[in-house]
Enzyme design. Structure first.
Site, PDB file in Angstrom:
ATOM      1  N   THR A 171       1.286   4.030  -3.137  1.00  0.00           N
ATOM      2  CA  THR A 171       1.069   5.483  -3.128  1.00  0.00           C
ATOM      3  C   THR A 171       2.271   6.216  -3.707  1.00  0.00           C
ATOM      4  O   THR A 171       2.118   7.231  -4.394  1.00  0.00           O
ATOM      5  CB  THR A 171       0.804   6.004  -1.705  1.00  0.00           C
ATOM      6  OG1 THR A 171       1.980   5.869  -0.884  1.00  0.00           O
ATOM      7  CG2 THR A 171      -0.350   5.270  -1.046  1.00  0.00           C
ATOM      8  N   LYS A 172       3.472   5.701  -3.436  1.00  0.00           N
ATOM      9  CA  LYS A 172       4.674   6.376  -3.916  1.00  0.00           C
ATOM     10  C   LYS A 172       4.913   6.135  -5.406  1.00  0.00           C
ATOM     11  O   LYS A 172       5.366   7.028  -6.119  1.00  0.00           O
ATOM     12  CB  LYS A 172       5.884   5.937  -3.088  1.00  0.00           C
ATOM     13  CG  LYS A 172       5.800   6.335  -1.618  1.00  0.00           C
ATOM     14  CD  LYS A 172       5.670   7.843  -1.441  1.00  0.00           C
ATOM     15  CE  LYS A 172       5.725   8.249   0.032  1.00  0.00           C
ATOM     16  NZ  LYS A 172       5.640   9.717   0.224  1.00  0.00           N
ATOM     17  N   ALA A 175       0.829  -1.203   0.000  1.00  0.00           N
ATOM     18  CA  ALA A 175       0.000   0.000   0.000  1.00  0.00           C
ATOM     19  C   ALA A 175       0.868   1.260   0.000  1.00  0.00           C
ATOM     20  O   ALA A 175       0.657   2.172  -0.812  1.00  0.00           O
ATOM     21  CB  ALA A 175      -0.929   0.003   1.209  1.00  0.00           C
ATOM     22  N   TYR A 176       1.831   1.323   0.905  1.00  0.00           N
ATOM     23  CA  TYR A 176       2.705   2.499   0.970  1.00  0.00           C
ATOM     24  C   TYR A 176       3.458   2.677  -0.342  1.00  0.00           C
ATOM     25  O   TYR A 176       3.492   3.780  -0.918  1.00  0.00           O
ATOM     26  CB  TYR A 176       3.685   2.349   2.131  1.00  0.00           C
ATOM     27  CG  TYR A 176       4.667   3.491   2.251  1.00  0.00           C
ATOM     28  CD1 TYR A 176       4.270   4.721   2.772  1.00  0.00           C
ATOM     29  CD2 TYR A 176       5.992   3.343   1.848  1.00  0.00           C
ATOM     30  CE1 TYR A 176       5.167   5.780   2.876  1.00  0.00           C
ATOM     31  CE2 TYR A 176       6.895   4.388   1.951  1.00  0.00           C
ATOM     32  CZ  TYR A 176       6.477   5.605   2.468  1.00  0.00           C
ATOM     33  OH  TYR A 176       7.369   6.643   2.568  1.00  0.00           O
ATOM     34  N   ALA A 177       4.053   1.600  -0.854  1.00  0.00           N
ATOM     35  CA  ALA A 177       4.779   1.680  -2.120  1.00  0.00           C
ATOM     36  C   ALA A 177       3.833   2.063  -3.252  1.00  0.00           C
ATOM     37  O   ALA A 177       4.205   2.828  -4.150  1.00  0.00           O
ATOM     38  CB  ALA A 177       5.475   0.355  -2.417  1.00  0.00           C
TER      39      ALA A 177
END
Length: 290
Positions: free
Chosen positions: A154-155, A150-152
């Site tokens: 977004t990036k 999820a974090y990756a």
């Protein structure tokens, strides 16, 4: 010595701690007037300093963005907006299968859509000043570790949006720059592992069997790495320089791990890159799941 005051504003979101706070202090030391985005009054009191004006700014709240827009438009000294540094972010890591959708959505709201909302409102000021947008991405925007989906995600999305935006506004005189930090000692990074382990504790027994060792070993590896990571002050100094240098590149890495991983991620075949990334995050056979 007090630096000469520059007749310009710079907005830094997510400025209460870590990289954002360090960037705000560095820019203020260079003579800029920093509008430092914070979420609470106590955070504002903590960062308030000569050249740093706290602004209540949750980038997912339209009213906060509107108030920031009005603050810039009605600046008593009619200062130009020199740069917008989109730094606010959150990080919640768990295997893709078990991370609740509401936490997926929350990360995209903060790490992507919130920045887009700010950019849309502030671009007119940056056109007037021929200013600059600095988007703080991550090594995770190029190479995604397990449990970081999820974090990756977004990036990765912020990287793509930055590329498109750079090409859209180049003729308008606005520059768009991406900074890709690796490991940096911040409160968010320090708490990330604890959040992952708390989520792992709530997994079903079947998911514990499938992912427990992977989560535990990944968190342990990242925790060990962060002990050797660079300080936020060093990261802030580089971002301040990127935001103000005359002829910036389109992308900058920040930290030795980012400088190593990002170039090879663009070259190596996927399966070989999988082996490189998994080498330091391989589950230990006898490690109990939490």
């Amino acid at each position: 010595m007090t630096p000469p005051r520059k007749n310009e504003l710079i907005v830094v979101s997510g400025a209460s701690t870590g990289i954002g706070a360090a960037t705000a202090h560095e820019l203020a030391s260079m003579g800029y007037h920093v509008l430092a985005g914070v979420r609470t009054e106590s955070e504002g009191d903590a960062i308030r300093a000569d050249g740093i004006e706290p602004i209540t700014l949750d980038i997912t709240v339209p009213g906060h963005i509107e108030a920031l827009t009005e603050r810039i438009a009605n600046d008593p000294e009619r200062r130009a907006l020199r740069a917008l540094i989109n730094n606010a972010g959150i990080e919640v890591n768990a295997p893709l299968e078990v991370l609740p959708l509401e936490l997926w959505r929350e990360q995209f709201e903060v790490n992507l859509f919130g920045h887009i909302a700010v950019i849309q409102k502030l671009l007119p000021f940056l056109r007037q000043s021929r200013g600059r947008i600095v988007n703080i991405s991550s090594v995770g925007g190029v190479a995604a570790l397990p449990i970081f989906s999820a974090y990756a995600g977004t990036k990765f999305a912020l990287e793509a949006a930055s590329d498109a935006l750079r090409r859209e506004v180049k003729a308008q005189g606005v520059q768009v720059v991406v900074v890709q930090p690796g490991g940096v000692k911040t409160e968010m990074a320090a708490h990330s592992g604890d959040i992952s382990l708390e989520l792992a504790d709530k997994m079903s027994s079947e998911h514990q069997r499938l992912y427990g060792d992977l989560v535990t070993s990944t968190v342990a590896s990242n925790t060990a790495f962060l002990k050797r990571a660079g300080p936020a002050a060093k990261a802030g100094a580089k971002i301040a320089k990127v935001a103000t240098t005359a002829r910036p590149r389109t992308r900058y890495t920040l930290g030795m791990d980012a400088a190593f991983i990002i170039p090879i991620a663009r070259i190596l075949p996927d399966r070989l890159m999988d082996r490189v990334l998994s080498a330091s995050h391989r589950p230990q056979r006898n490690m109990p799941a939490r």
